[in-house]
Design an enzyme around this catalytic site. Structure first.
Site, mmCIF file in Angstrom:
data_model
loop_
_atom_site.group_PDB
_atom_site.id
_atom_site.type_symbol
_atom_site.label_atom_id
_atom_site.label_comp_id
_atom_site.label_asym_id
_atom_site.label_seq_id
_atom_site.Cartn_x
_atom_site.Cartn_y
_atom_site.Cartn_z
ATOM 1 N N GLY A 50 0.692 -1.310 0.064
ATOM 2 C CA GLY A 50 0.126 0.038 -0.074
ATOM 3 C C GLY A 50 0.823 1.393 0.046
ATOM 4 O O GLY A 50 1.982 1.350 0.065
ATOM 5 N N GLU A 66 -0.976 0.575 -6.788
ATOM 6 C CA GLU A 66 -0.260 -0.368 -5.864
ATOM 7 C C GLU A 66 -0.289 -1.754 -6.112
ATOM 8 O O GLU A 66 0.581 -2.428 -6.109
ATOM 9 C CB GLU A 66 -0.912 -0.158 -4.334
ATOM 10 C CG GLU A 66 -0.663 1.207 -3.854
ATOM 11 C CD GLU A 66 0.865 1.607 -3.389
ATOM 12 O OE1 GLU A 66 1.644 0.533 -3.128
ATOM 13 O OE2 GLU A 66 1.113 2.697 -3.105
ATOM 14 N N GLU A 70 2.796 -4.369 -7.716
ATOM 15 C CA GLU A 70 3.204 -5.617 -7.033
ATOM 16 C C GLU A 70 3.096 -6.739 -8.126
ATOM 17 O O GLU A 70 3.666 -7.903 -8.104
ATOM 18 C CB GLU A 70 2.138 -6.062 -5.891
ATOM 19 C CG GLU A 70 2.192 -4.989 -4.631
ATOM 20 C CD GLU A 70 3.473 -5.179 -4.193
ATOM 21 O OE1 GLU A 70 4.393 -5.949 -4.305
ATOM 22 O OE2 GLU A 70 3.991 -3.915 -3.543
ATOM 23 N N PRO A 87 -7.613 7.675 15.004
ATOM 24 C CA PRO A 87 -6.545 8.587 14.939
ATOM 25 C C PRO A 87 -5.229 8.049 15.236
ATOM 26 O O PRO A 87 -4.032 8.736 14.697
ATOM 27 C CB PRO A 87 -6.838 9.762 16.020
ATOM 28 C CG PRO A 87 -8.153 9.430 16.331
ATOM 29 C CD PRO A 87 -8.442 7.998 15.968
ATOM 30 N N GLU A 119 11.290 -6.465 -0.584
ATOM 31 C CA GLU A 119 10.809 -7.994 -0.370
ATOM 32 C C GLU A 119 9.465 -8.163 -0.181
ATOM 33 O O GLU A 119 8.831 -7.556 0.473
ATOM 34 C CB GLU A 119 11.787 -8.599 0.846
ATOM 35 C CG GLU A 119 11.714 -10.160 0.910
ATOM 36 C CD GLU A 119 12.372 -10.457 2.408
ATOM 37 O OE1 GLU A 119 13.111 -9.629 2.884
ATOM 38 O OE2 GLU A 119 12.166 -11.730 2.499
#
Lengths: 233, 233
Positions: A50, A66, A70, A87, A119
């Site tokens: 992410g 994202e 990958e 929060p 990795e």
DNA sequence: TGAATAGTGTCTTTCAGACAATATGCC
DNA sequence: GGCATATTGTCTGAAAGACACTATTCA
């Protein structure tokens, strides 16, 4: 101005991130892709792939981006899960994350995978290492959603190749649901849905009888039952 | 530093907002609370109640806060819907909104309602005025979610008083689903779920036979069926 | 007493769930 | 020919769906 991090590692403003729970089936088990964090906090820990949403892209596009970093595959099933906005979920400051989950077929993934700088590794969802941030909670949420959705949509098909045997399809359901299913009842149910088309091809697996290959007739993931506990059909 | 607006009305950084689709049943129809915008953009247009998330509160708390500014009721059913993150959904700049929906009982609402500074009004969901931003899409999404969820959870009960007649319960389902239901089948189904308890009280409505009042035995909204199209129970 | 809604029962059909034997290709 | 998986059918019980009449209160 986008959210950035200052020298102390604290974000200024509301930082919006996306995290992706990327799942596949490999060797008969459901696996999750994790990446190793190279920076604090949680340096060295495993985390969901992410990153931050840039100012000009939509949140969905950020998740897609994202994902493609990958997997390098387009046309992946990607669905928004939930937004986590406590929060203090990130020690650096306020980071709100929009979580997604995605399903890929392992064969397609492996063919197009490319070298990574960080990795990354697949872990069986039943034996995950400790995860950074609240990522464990996100994974659990994704698995729950998937187990629900497989019952009334065709998301389960996303884990398979374009052509698949009924045994493979059943295996995908069993792995997600974590239980064995009756072969005859499963086939009857699937075939009567009218969304499978038998091909003329067969898949030979060893020295036993080859299994017929099927394809999915619908162009995308569909909802299976409009009927519920109240509405008549 | 929180997201703020500069003199040009443009937000700096990622601004996170919450918008709440607040629904109730009044006069046999499903109604939605809208507030009139007093500032540009969309000045004078109707919009969902909502506002920016402050730096120190969770996103859920922000939704709850907005809701309580409108209703002054605690203990409302509030559920996160979806996060809308298109870059241009707000002309002032980048505003990502986390949408929620909430269901209230009209009687309770009206008793506790207080004077508002901004104009607010209930609209039948079937005849909504043009809405600001992408709020129409958010409303449609909420209604779809509600129609789905009423079939396998007890969200529908949130629209009723603590004690209700089976006819009122059926009416709530009919209004949400937009279709008539068979009285006998509905009652059989509801009673066999084992989540209703008949009281000794009756509700007299006019010159006809009074109806028995029921209460809901569960403390909160529950899921009704674990079973799906595949999983045996 | 009658207007108006509350409340109730049966039949049929569909589908889930349990269960086991035969078919086929390949080694 | 035998091994290993593919493929197929029946029975039972539960629940959905269609359908109409009686009960009760109060104006």
């Amino acid at each position: 101005m986008p959210a950035t991090s200052n020298p102390n590692g604290h974000f200024t403003g509301h930082a919006i991130a996306v995290d992706v729970v990327l799942l596949t089936i490999l060797g008969g088990t459901l696996k999750l892709l994790l990446v190793k964090r190279e920076q604090a906090p949680y340096r060295g820990a495993w985390a969901l792939p992410g990153g931050l949403v840039s100012p000009e892209e939509s949140v969905d596009d950020a998740a897609l981006r994202e994902l493609q970093e990958e997997t390098n595959i387009g046309n992946i099933y990607l669905e928004q899960l939930y937004t986590f906005g406590e929060p203090n979920r990130d020690p650096r400051g306020r980071v709100i994350t929009v979580a997604y989950y995605a399903l890929v077929n392992w064969q397609q993934f492996q063919l197009k995978a490319r070298q990574r700088v960080t990795e990354a590794s697949w872990f069986p969802v039943k034996r995950l290492p400790p995860l950074a941030f609240d990522h464990r909670r996100i994974v659990d949420y994704a698995l729950e959603r998937l187990r629900n959705k497989i019952n009334y949509t065709t998301v389960g098909f996303q884990l398979l190749s374009r052509q698949f045997t009924l045994t493979e399809l059943q295996g995908s359901y069993e792995v997600i649901l974590g239980q064995r299913l009756d072969k005859r009842n499963f086939r009857r149910k699937m075939l009567q849905l009218g969304i499978l088309k038998g091909t003329r091809d067969f898949k030979a697996n060893g020295r036993q009888r080859p299994a017929r290959l099927y394809t999915f007739t619908e162009p995308k993931v569909i909802k299976l039952q409009e009927k519920g506990i109240i509405v008549p059909y």
